[in-house]
Design an enzyme around this catalytic site. Structure first.
Site, PDB file in Angstrom:
ATOM      1  N   LYS A   1       7.581   5.356  -4.510  1.00 22.38           N
ATOM      2  CA  LYS A   1       8.962   5.099  -4.095  1.00 22.38           C
ATOM      3  C   LYS A   1       9.578   3.920  -4.857  1.00 22.38           C
ATOM      4  CE  LYS A   1       7.849   4.391   0.241  1.00 22.38           C
ATOM      5  NZ  LYS A   1       6.379   4.595   0.170  1.00 22.38           N
TER       6      LYS A   1
ATOM      7  N   ARG B   1      -1.372  -6.989  -3.635  1.00 25.30           N
ATOM      8  CA  ARG B   1      -0.899  -7.191  -2.276  1.00 25.30           C
ATOM      9  C   ARG B   1      -2.040  -7.238  -1.279  1.00 25.30           C
ATOM     10  NH1 ARG B   1       4.004  -2.994  -1.496  1.00 25.30           N
ATOM     11  NH2 ARG B   1       2.926  -2.833   0.509  1.00 25.30           N
TER      12      ARG B   1
HETATM   13  P1  ADP Z   1       4.467   0.794   0.779  1.00 25.63           P
HETATM   14  O1  ADP Z   1       4.534   0.347  -0.642  1.00 25.63           O
HETATM   15  O2  ADP Z   1       3.100   0.970   1.311  1.00 25.63           O
HETATM   16  O3  ADP Z   1       5.325   1.989   1.055  1.00 25.63           O
HETATM   17  P2  ADP Z   1       6.271  -1.306   1.751  1.00 25.63           P
HETATM   18  O4  ADP Z   1       6.300  -2.344   0.711  1.00 25.63           O
HETATM   19  O5  ADP Z   1       7.441  -0.394   1.880  1.00 25.63           O
HETATM   20  O6  ADP Z   1       4.929  -0.452   1.634  1.00 25.63           O
HETATM   21  O7  ADP Z   1       6.030  -1.982   3.164  1.00 25.63           O
HETATM   22  C1  ADP Z   1       4.988  -2.906   3.360  1.00 25.63           C
HETATM   23  C2  ADP Z   1       4.880  -3.286   4.842  1.00 25.63           C
HETATM   24  O8  ADP Z   1       6.134  -3.860   5.283  1.00 25.63           O
HETATM   25  C3  ADP Z   1       4.646  -2.123   5.799  1.00 25.63           C
HETATM   26  O9  ADP Z   1       3.270  -1.781   5.908  1.00 25.63           O
HETATM   27  C4  ADP Z   1       5.202  -2.715   7.118  1.00 25.63           C
HETATM   28  O10 ADP Z   1       4.303  -3.654   7.657  1.00 25.63           O
HETATM   29  C5  ADP Z   1       6.415  -3.484   6.627  1.00 25.63           C
HETATM   30  N1  ADP Z   1       7.644  -2.657   6.608  1.00 25.63           N
HETATM   31  C6  ADP Z   1       8.419  -2.356   5.513  1.00 25.63           C
HETATM   32  N2  ADP Z   1       9.442  -1.557   5.859  1.00 25.63           N
HETATM   33  C7  ADP Z   1       9.326  -1.328   7.196  1.00 25.63           C
HETATM   34  C8  ADP Z   1      10.055  -0.570   8.148  1.00 25.63           C
HETATM   35  N3  ADP Z   1      11.125   0.152   7.779  1.00 25.63           N
HETATM   36  N4  ADP Z   1       9.623  -0.570   9.432  1.00 25.63           N
HETATM   37  C9  ADP Z   1       8.563  -1.276   9.822  1.00 25.63           C
HETATM   38  N5  ADP Z   1       7.814  -2.015   8.981  1.00 25.63           N
HETATM   39  C10 ADP Z   1       8.185  -2.052   7.676  1.00 25.63           C
HETATM   40  P1  ADP Z   2       5.390   3.026  -3.021  1.00 25.74           P
HETATM   41  O1  ADP Z   2       6.613   2.163  -3.203  1.00 25.74           O
HETATM   42  O2  ADP Z   2       5.726   4.422  -2.587  1.00 25.74           O
HETATM   43  O3  ADP Z   2       4.351   2.398  -2.153  1.00 25.74           O
HETATM   44  P2  ADP Z   2       4.767   2.303  -5.802  1.00 25.74           P
HETATM   45  O4  ADP Z   2       5.986   2.654  -6.583  1.00 25.74           O
HETATM   46  O5  ADP Z   2       4.474   0.886  -5.520  1.00 25.74           O
HETATM   47  O6  ADP Z   2       4.711   3.190  -4.456  1.00 25.74           O
HETATM   48  O7  ADP Z   2       3.525   2.956  -6.581  1.00 25.74           O
HETATM   49  C1  ADP Z   2       2.185   2.805  -6.081  1.00 25.74           C
HETATM   50  C2  ADP Z   2       1.229   2.611  -7.263  1.00 25.74           C
HETATM   51  O8  ADP Z   2       1.147   3.835  -8.027  1.00 25.74           O
HETATM   52  C3  ADP Z   2       1.674   1.555  -8.284  1.00 25.74           C
HETATM   53  O9  ADP Z   2       0.517   0.944  -8.758  1.00 25.74           O
HETATM   54  C4  ADP Z   2       2.389   2.353  -9.360  1.00 25.74           C
HETATM   55  O10 ADP Z   2       2.326   1.704 -10.626  1.00 25.74           O
HETATM   56  C5  ADP Z   2       1.580   3.640  -9.379  1.00 25.74           C
HETATM   57  N1  ADP Z   2       2.381   4.847  -9.713  1.00 25.74           N
HETATM   58  C6  ADP Z   2       3.677   5.107  -9.400  1.00 25.74           C
HETATM   59  N2  ADP Z   2       4.037   6.325  -9.852  1.00 25.74           N
HETATM   60  C7  ADP Z   2       2.943   6.854 -10.455  1.00 25.74           C
HETATM   61  C8  ADP Z   2       2.682   8.103 -11.121  1.00 25.74           C
HETATM   62  N3  ADP Z   2       3.604   9.044 -11.251  1.00 25.74           N
HETATM   63  N4  ADP Z   2       1.428   8.298 -11.614  1.00 25.74           N
HETATM   64  C9  ADP Z   2       0.470   7.332 -11.473  1.00 25.74           C
HETATM   65  N5  ADP Z   2       0.650   6.149 -10.874  1.00 25.74           N
HETATM   66  C10 ADP Z   2       1.874   5.903 -10.356  1.00 25.74           C
END
Ligand code: ADP
Ligand code: ADP
Ligand code: ZN
Length: 213
Positions: free
Chosen positions: A13, A157
């Site tokens: 995302k 993280r």
């Molecule tokens: P990911 O990359 O795993 O999708 P995010 O960076 O979006 O994670 O979120 C990291 C953490 O921040 C979540 O595990 C949660 O603890 C908190 N968080 C982020 N967005 C939300 C939300 N919309 N509602 C509740 N908690 C949230």
């Molecule tokens: P989210 O926001 O949904 O948690 P991220 O954008 O942080 O996901 O991506 C999660 C991990 O996967 C990061 O280390 C990123 O560099 C890697 N990644 C993202 N897109 C791809 C892809 N298409 N193929 C392989 N690795 C990816």
């Protein structure tokens, strides 16, 4: 253009949202980035959310709803990443956007399987300054440990440990995935295969959005 980018943790995302933000010239609003910034500044809010975040638990809905309302007030276009994550948040978003007269155009769902999620999150690194995500193997920075965009330091993280990742996947399935039906019923859901190269996925998202900027 008002977009929600949706999917399990590690779906890509943040990666795709950054590219969309550049392509369309609209802000990328990541609730995870906002909360991490509060934590790193040591604000009162940061201290409240820290315990939830490091365990991979969801932060309470009312906190997120207030943050997002304030952040969206002055934007006519945006890419929302990481919110909504519960039905209560989706209802709150719906209500605030209809009050503001700016409904969502599209919800992009990026789907990847659990095994790939674990591979992606275990090698994820993020920039301390600007939040840009990298992967040590799949999307490495030009210089190891340094952000291509801003020169900031890359770090792993705390919630990308195996235990927190498994917890986040379980919470996604229980509380967040049901939102797919919610947006399907509204007729604005577009499903995109989240595996493939970053550029392939981006091009499929652009096609799904169906406009040239
Ligand atoms: P990911 O990359 O795993 O999708 P995010 O960076 O979006 O994670 O979120 C990291 C953490 O921040 C979540 O595990 C949660 O603890 C908190 N968080 C982020 N967005 C939300 C939300 N919309 N509602 C509740 N908690 C949230
Ligand atoms: P989210 O926001 O949904 O948690 P991220 O954008 O942080 O996901 O991506 C999660 C991990 O996967 C990061 O280390 C990123 O560099 C890697 N990644 C993202 N897109 C791809 C892809 N298409 N193929 C392989 N690795 C990816
Ligand atoms: Zn950076």
């Amino acid at each position: 253009m008002r977009i929600v980018i949706f999917g399990p943790p590690g779906a890509g995302k943040g990666t795709q949202a950054k590219k969309l933000s550049e392509y369309f010239g609209i802000p990328h609003i990541s609730t995870g980035d906002i909360l991490r910034e509060e934590m790193s500044k040591g604000t009162e809010l940061g201290n409240v959310v820290e315990g939830y975040m490091e365990k991979g638990e969801l932060v309470p809905d009312h906190i997120l709803n207030a943050i997002v309302r304030k952040r969206l007030e002055n934007e006519s276009s945006f890419i929302l990443d990481g919110y909504p994550r519960t039905i209560a948040q989706a209802d709150a978003l719906d209500e605030m956007l209809s009050e503001m007269g700016k409904p969502l155009d599209i919800v992009i769902d990026l789907e990847v399987d659990d095994e790939e999620i674990v591979r992606r999150l275990s090698g994820r690194r993020a920039c301390r300054k600007c939040g840009t995500p990298y992967h040590v193997e799949f999307n490495p920075p030009k210089v190891p440990g340094v952000c291509d965009v801003c020169g900031g330091e890359l770090y792993q993280r705390e919630d990308d440990t195996e235990e927190a990742v498994l917890n986040r996947i379980a919470i996604y399935k229980r509380k967040t995935r049901p939102l797919l039906d919610y947006y399907e019923r509204k007729g604005i859901l577009r499903k995109i295969n989240g595996s493939g190269t970053i550029d392939e996925i981006f091009s499929n998202i652009i096609k799904a959005i169906g406009v040239e900027k």
